[in-house]
Design an enzyme around this catalytic site. Sequence first.
Site, mmCIF file in Angstrom:
data_model
loop_
_atom_site.group_PDB
_atom_site.id
_atom_site.type_symbol
_atom_site.label_atom_id
_atom_site.label_comp_id
_atom_site.label_asym_id
_atom_site.label_seq_id
_atom_site.Cartn_x
_atom_site.Cartn_y
_atom_site.Cartn_z
ATOM 1 N N LYS A 34 -0.145 3.578 -2.584
ATOM 2 C CA LYS A 34 -1.112 4.694 -2.541
ATOM 3 C C LYS A 34 -0.555 6.052 -2.674
ATOM 4 O O LYS A 34 -1.127 6.990 -2.807
ATOM 5 C CB LYS A 34 -2.055 4.376 -1.462
ATOM 6 C CG LYS A 34 -2.869 3.152 -1.510
ATOM 7 C CD LYS A 34 -3.881 3.166 -0.639
ATOM 8 C CE LYS A 34 -4.793 1.827 -0.622
ATOM 9 N NZ LYS A 34 -3.941 0.540 -0.356
ATOM 10 N N SER A 52 0.847 -1.182 0.002
ATOM 11 C CA SER A 52 -0.009 0.001 0.122
ATOM 12 C C SER A 52 0.871 1.222 0.059
ATOM 13 O O SER A 52 0.297 2.399 -0.045
ATOM 14 C CB SER A 52 -0.980 -0.006 1.219
ATOM 15 O OG SER A 52 -2.121 -0.667 0.963
ATOM 16 N N SER A 66 -5.763 3.355 4.345
ATOM 17 C CA SER A 66 -5.242 2.584 3.536
ATOM 18 C C SER A 66 -6.473 1.740 2.595
ATOM 19 O O SER A 66 -6.224 0.718 2.041
ATOM 20 C CB SER A 66 -4.320 1.443 3.828
ATOM 21 O OG SER A 66 -3.313 1.000 2.856
#
Length: 470
Positions: free
Chosen positions: A108, A105, A165
């Site tokens: 992101k 993640s 997230s």
Amino acid sequence: MFKHSDTTRKTNKRKWKRAVAFVTAVQILSFALLPTAGMVAALGDQVLVAQGEKATENKPAAGQNAAGPTKESLGLNVKSAILMEASTGQIVFNYNADNALPPASMTKMMSEYIVMEKVKSGEITWETEVTARENASLTGGSRIFLAQGDKHTVKDLYIAMAIGSANDATVALAEHIAGSEQEFVKIMNDTAKKLGMETAHFINSTGLGRDDMPDKFKPQSKEETVMSATDVAKLVRAIVVDHPEFNQFTTIQNYKFRERDQSPIVNLNWMLEANKDVPSFKRYAYQGLDGMKTGFTDEAMYCFAGTAMRDNMRLISVVMGTESTGARFTETAKLLDYGFGNVEVKQAVASKQAVQGHETAPIKKGVDTEIAAVTESNVSFVTDKGTNFDDSNLTKEVKLIPEDELVAPIKSGQKVGTVTYTYKAKGGEQKQTVNLVAAEDMEKGSWWRLFFRAIKYFFVDLFKSIGDLF
């Protein structure tokens, strides 16, 4: 006898050349000065103003390198790691930092950067309403359970993405901006190239593995998302430098996404300084830490990109492939402790400062033949604490724009060259290049001034040529 005769002829020949050169110079001088004698007297002061040019010399100095910290000396248990100073981009420590690995993640952060860029450009606002589509509703993993057709603001979705997230929130934003997630991925990869991220390759907006994406929206390619720790650090640096408002979002400890939600989204970054009073997280809370992003998949293991600021120095840390949720934070603390305990950012050259030996730049057709030059911005380096700059560790190289390209009028702040400073630091060299700019305005010289300057240069060249005959 023959020798003596040859020597006499050579001597006479040299005398003859000198005589011819002298007569020629006198004739040229007479013809040039007779019609303008009066003007010379009237404008003599102006001619004097144009005289004199400085010679410059730059001497390099020697330096020395020394080994820095190691994975073993810091006690790190990671697949890769890096520590970077944010303002300069200088790497303080790295271990396998150029190896491309699954970032989970932390991906992101690229989506976050693009959203902030779109807000900055005015293409969207934080209050723009986003409608979730099918892809977002089908996306699994960490999520806020968006249904197709749900409407939320960019700000709400961004916070869910940044602190919780949320994969579905990320996909919703990506599709709103680019029309589809795969079109957004093209923007991500283009942006990575612009930021100098050499190993980064994205297949989605979230960092999910390809097998974990909704079947209907998987890319045709079998490739996966990868980034090196170096590229992750470059991405964090782009966020903190281009969008210093980032911590308005990343420091939010919890956020209620919907009024009906029974519990808020809790920030997955346990190292936030604000967590020092939270019983569950206080052992990880780190002074000055205000970002950035966690990541986990089975392939990536536990990852974290962090950033903290103390004493006007911001450090960026990345750890990849740690063994547990808590380990990614304790390994990060080892990096940051080393950085804040051992290095500092020190200014070597101030903004608007003249460079010794290069205080002026030559120009054409100005009131003067030179213009004062100063640095456009300051120059700073990452040094061991207590280090001082001197000729043994700091050198410079000046490159001025050719005189023929600097033609008056010149405006204050106009670029006249560059200066590159090289600091011979522990572990290698650091370089910083800044523009040299005009310190003042310079008007174009009058016709008379330029005319007499041309006469001056003519005779300088003439007598130099005559001198070369002897």
